[in-house]
Design an enzyme around this catalytic site. Sequence first.
Site, PDB file in Angstrom:
ATOM      1  N   GLU A 163      22.466 -33.782  41.986  1.00 43.31           N
ATOM      2  CA  GLU A 163      22.849 -34.522  43.192  1.00 43.31           C
ATOM      3  C   GLU A 163      21.975 -35.753  43.458  1.00 43.31           C
ATOM      4  O   GLU A 163      21.393 -35.888  44.548  1.00 43.31           O
ATOM      5  CB  GLU A 163      22.857 -33.576  44.401  1.00 43.31           C
ATOM      6  CG  GLU A 163      23.807 -32.403  44.184  1.00 43.31           C
ATOM      7  CD  GLU A 163      23.782 -31.356  45.298  1.00 43.31           C
ATOM      8  OE1 GLU A 163      23.069 -31.565  46.284  1.00 43.31           O
ATOM      9  OE2 GLU A 163      24.501 -30.349  45.159  1.00 43.31           O
ATOM     10  N   HIS A 240      33.363 -28.743  44.247  1.00 46.67           N
ATOM     11  CA  HIS A 240      33.554 -27.932  45.454  1.00 46.67           C
ATOM     12  C   HIS A 240      34.682 -28.591  46.234  1.00 46.67           C
ATOM     13  O   HIS A 240      34.473 -29.554  46.979  1.00 46.67           O
ATOM     14  CB  HIS A 240      32.268 -27.894  46.283  1.00 46.67           C
ATOM     15  CG  HIS A 240      31.162 -27.150  45.603  1.00 46.67           C
ATOM     16  ND1 HIS A 240      31.202 -25.790  45.391  1.00 46.67           N
ATOM     17  CD2 HIS A 240      29.991 -27.573  45.063  1.00 46.67           C
ATOM     18  CE1 HIS A 240      30.099 -25.397  44.760  1.00 46.67           C
ATOM     19  NE2 HIS A 240      29.360 -26.470  44.549  1.00 46.67           N
ATOM     20  N   GLU A 269      30.820 -26.100  39.168  1.00 46.79           N
ATOM     21  CA  GLU A 269      30.685 -25.268  40.376  1.00 46.79           C
ATOM     22  C   GLU A 269      32.017 -25.150  41.108  1.00 46.79           C
ATOM     23  O   GLU A 269      32.088 -25.217  42.342  1.00 46.79           O
ATOM     24  CB  GLU A 269      29.626 -25.862  41.321  1.00 46.79           C
ATOM     25  CG  GLU A 269      28.276 -26.066  40.665  1.00 46.79           C
ATOM     26  CD  GLU A 269      27.183 -26.554  41.608  1.00 46.79           C
ATOM     27  OE1 GLU A 269      27.364 -26.478  42.846  1.00 46.79           O
ATOM     28  OE2 GLU A 269      26.134 -27.024  41.101  1.00 46.79           O
TER      29      GLU A 269
HETATM   30  O1  G3I Z   1      16.685 -15.530  50.086  1.00 45.83           O
HETATM   31  C1  G3I Z   1      16.776 -15.802  51.494  1.00 45.83           C
HETATM   32  C2  G3I Z   1      16.676 -14.524  52.282  1.00 45.83           C
HETATM   33  O2  G3I Z   1      15.441 -13.932  52.068  1.00 45.83           O
HETATM   34  C3  G3I Z   1      16.905 -14.831  53.746  1.00 45.83           C
HETATM   35  O3  G3I Z   1      16.940 -13.634  54.472  1.00 45.83           O
HETATM   36  C4  G3I Z   1      18.201 -15.563  53.953  1.00 45.83           C
HETATM   37  C5  G3I Z   1      18.414 -15.957  55.409  1.00 45.83           C
HETATM   38  O4  G3I Z   1      18.991 -17.226  55.550  1.00 45.83           O
HETATM   39  O5  G3I Z   1      18.214 -16.741  53.159  1.00 45.83           O
HETATM   40  C6  G3I Z   1      18.086 -16.475  51.787  1.00 45.83           C
HETATM   41  O6  G3I Z   1      18.135 -17.710  51.080  1.00 45.83           O
HETATM   42  C7  G3I Z   1      19.418 -18.310  50.963  1.00 45.83           C
HETATM   43  C8  G3I Z   1      19.660 -18.557  49.489  1.00 45.83           C
HETATM   44  O7  G3I Z   1      20.874 -19.245  49.326  1.00 45.83           O
HETATM   45  C9  G3I Z   1      19.738 -17.271  48.691  1.00 45.83           C
HETATM   46  O8  G3I Z   1      20.803 -16.497  49.126  1.00 45.83           O
HETATM   47  C10 G3I Z   1      19.414 -19.625  51.719  1.00 45.83           C
HETATM   48  O9  G3I Z   1      19.301 -19.386  53.093  1.00 45.83           O
HETATM   49  C11 G3I Z   1      20.681 -20.367  51.432  1.00 45.83           C
HETATM   50  O10 G3I Z   1      20.604 -21.661  52.009  1.00 45.83           O
HETATM   51  C12 G3I Z   1      20.865 -20.514  49.953  1.00 45.83           C
HETATM   52  O11 G3I Z   1      22.109 -21.159  49.738  1.00 45.83           O
HETATM   53  C13 G3I Z   1      22.323 -21.642  48.441  1.00 45.83           C
HETATM   54  C14 G3I Z   1      22.524 -23.137  48.508  1.00 45.83           C
HETATM   55  O12 G3I Z   1      22.849 -23.627  47.207  1.00 45.83           O
HETATM   56  C15 G3I Z   1      21.331 -23.870  49.016  1.00 45.83           C
HETATM   57  O13 G3I Z   1      21.569 -25.239  49.012  1.00 45.83           O
HETATM   58  C16 G3I Z   1      23.556 -20.977  47.880  1.00 45.83           C
HETATM   59  O14 G3I Z   1      23.333 -19.584  47.706  1.00 45.83           O
HETATM   60  C17 G3I Z   1      23.927 -21.611  46.548  1.00 45.83           C
HETATM   61  O15 G3I Z   1      25.156 -21.084  46.099  1.00 45.83           O
HETATM   62  C18 G3I Z   1      24.067 -23.106  46.744  1.00 45.83           C
HETATM   63  O16 G3I Z   1      24.411 -23.702  45.531  1.00 45.83           O
HETATM   64  C19 G3I Z   1      24.587 -25.118  45.576  1.00 45.83           C
HETATM   65  C20 G3I Z   1      24.175 -25.645  44.229  1.00 45.83           C
HETATM   66  O17 G3I Z   1      22.849 -25.271  43.947  1.00 45.83           O
HETATM   67  C21 G3I Z   1      24.309 -27.154  44.161  1.00 45.83           C
HETATM   68  N1  G3I Z   1      25.631 -27.557  44.524  1.00 45.83           N
HETATM   69  C22 G3I Z   1      26.123 -27.067  45.779  1.00 45.83           C
HETATM   70  C23 G3I Z   1      26.029 -25.538  45.825  1.00 45.83           C
HETATM   71  C24 G3I Z   1      26.607 -24.999  47.103  1.00 45.83           C
HETATM   72  O18 G3I Z   1      25.844 -25.400  48.217  1.00 45.83           O
END
Ligand code: G3I
Length: 508
Positions: A163, A240, A269
Amino acid sequence: MSSVKRCGSSRTRRVPALLVGALVLALTGGPAVAAQQATLHELATTHGKYFGSATDNPELPDADYAATLASEFGQITPGNSMKWDTTEPVQGRFDFTKGDVVTDFAARNGQTVRGHTLVWHSQLPSWVGALPPAQVEAAMTHHVTEEAAHYRGTVTAWDVVNEPFNEDGTFRASPFYTAMGTDYIATALRAAHAADPDAELYLNDYNIEGLGAKSDAMYTLVRELLAEGVPLDGVGMQAHLAVQYGFPYEMRANMQRFADLGLDVAITELDVRVPLPADAAELATQSSYYQRAVQACLAVGRCVGVTVWDYTDKYSWVPGTFPGEGAANLYDENLRPKPVYDAVRAALGGGDGGEGGDPGVLKAQYRSNDARAADNQIKPVLQLVNTGGAAVSLPEVTVRYWFSGDNGGAAYSTWCDWSPLGCSTVTHRVVAADNPRPGADRYLEVGFTGGSLAPGASTGEIQLRLNKTDWSNFDEADDYSHGSGTSFADATKVTVHIGGRLVWGTAP
Ligand code: G3I
């Protein structure tokens, strides 16, 4: 001199000869021994591509989830566990435990792994943002080197930089851009190549799937990198998508222009979210978006594969980020395949699970409503029938009835006289053919403003009429799509297109 590396055999898992034989039998409706249907990945490998899914560590203990992840997909991408905040939460202290769980899963199941991601503005530990700019390059190079070296031999392709662009095609602000300007991208690619010379190195972004300012910016960047001899193998298009924002403009052509630079491309993705609760028309649009994305990859030789951003609604990132939207994935929250799964199978050339069907395909039927082929009006009656196993979104569909203007004036009036769909949902216009042929220098283009066509359903008849505004006569006898039958029959000289792709008939 370009340093583009050719993609080797790591691109897809090899499909054993016996499996290919069984696959062919399955696809051709052969003997009962081939009853088990080919998986998405097996279907993709018949096109020389992979079909993969994102996954994440908290999901893997879910045995049913893991079983389908292992069986249906030939490639996996860790959704979070190779990101900087996980792998180097404290400067210089590396932890690859979670990523290793994913690569071990892949190794046990014969899957390839796309590494995601080495350098990204998001999910960065706070220490990176707190570094003085003069220290950022060394920290980035160290991070890239350690991680790419750790996964050498297990990660086949890396999203080295994720990105890098804003929506308008300007470079996104990040600690890396602030410290190094655009040079950070070449520096990261060189460091990754030095640490793992065999990995395919990608730049990855969203909203670069279609032609537009952001994909133009990526195109300009990668051309410059290649001209400078920077190691770069491919461009990842996240995809997406959302039904309410339309399908990316000219996705295939956009992928092809990157391929024409000597780069691989990948859909990295893919998901298609819908406003909840989703109605039938939105779900049909979703299916068609998935199909069109897959078809775009199949149409571009250098597109190496498609990865969905997890395969099930049970573990989708969408509802948490876009409240009120969801249902974006191929399987439902109970891990059952949804109709959109069948639509993707159909796009990959798969049947409907044993009956030899050909889902997602339309045919056109025609009857003449015009006893006089030499007067001043043409009156075709058309209907579409869904011969496939998946619903088709009608706004994606256009029909062409080909005729000749017979040297009259160039202006036309067109009419829908009657249809059980309601003529207000039917669009019609005369279009000059790109390649005019005798009997086919124009076509009446019919489209739809809404609705969907369920498997087996027909639109019912659409009574159409057109005339030249100078009211001069036609000679319809030699018109390409014209027939004299007054009952409906399959009409292969009336062409049907879904998302601009020919799905029925032969163009003149
Ligand atoms: O691990 C913590 C956990 O301990 C906590 O309790 C919880 C509470 O919010 O958060 C958990 O972390 C989360 C993490 O995913 C793991 O599940 C984060 O909040 C959450 O923001 C994070 O989201 C990820 C996101 O990227 C962050 O930008 C998504 O799972 C993941 O699928 C997403 O993937 C991105 C790609 O990397 C790039 N392209 C877009 C795509 C979708 O946003």
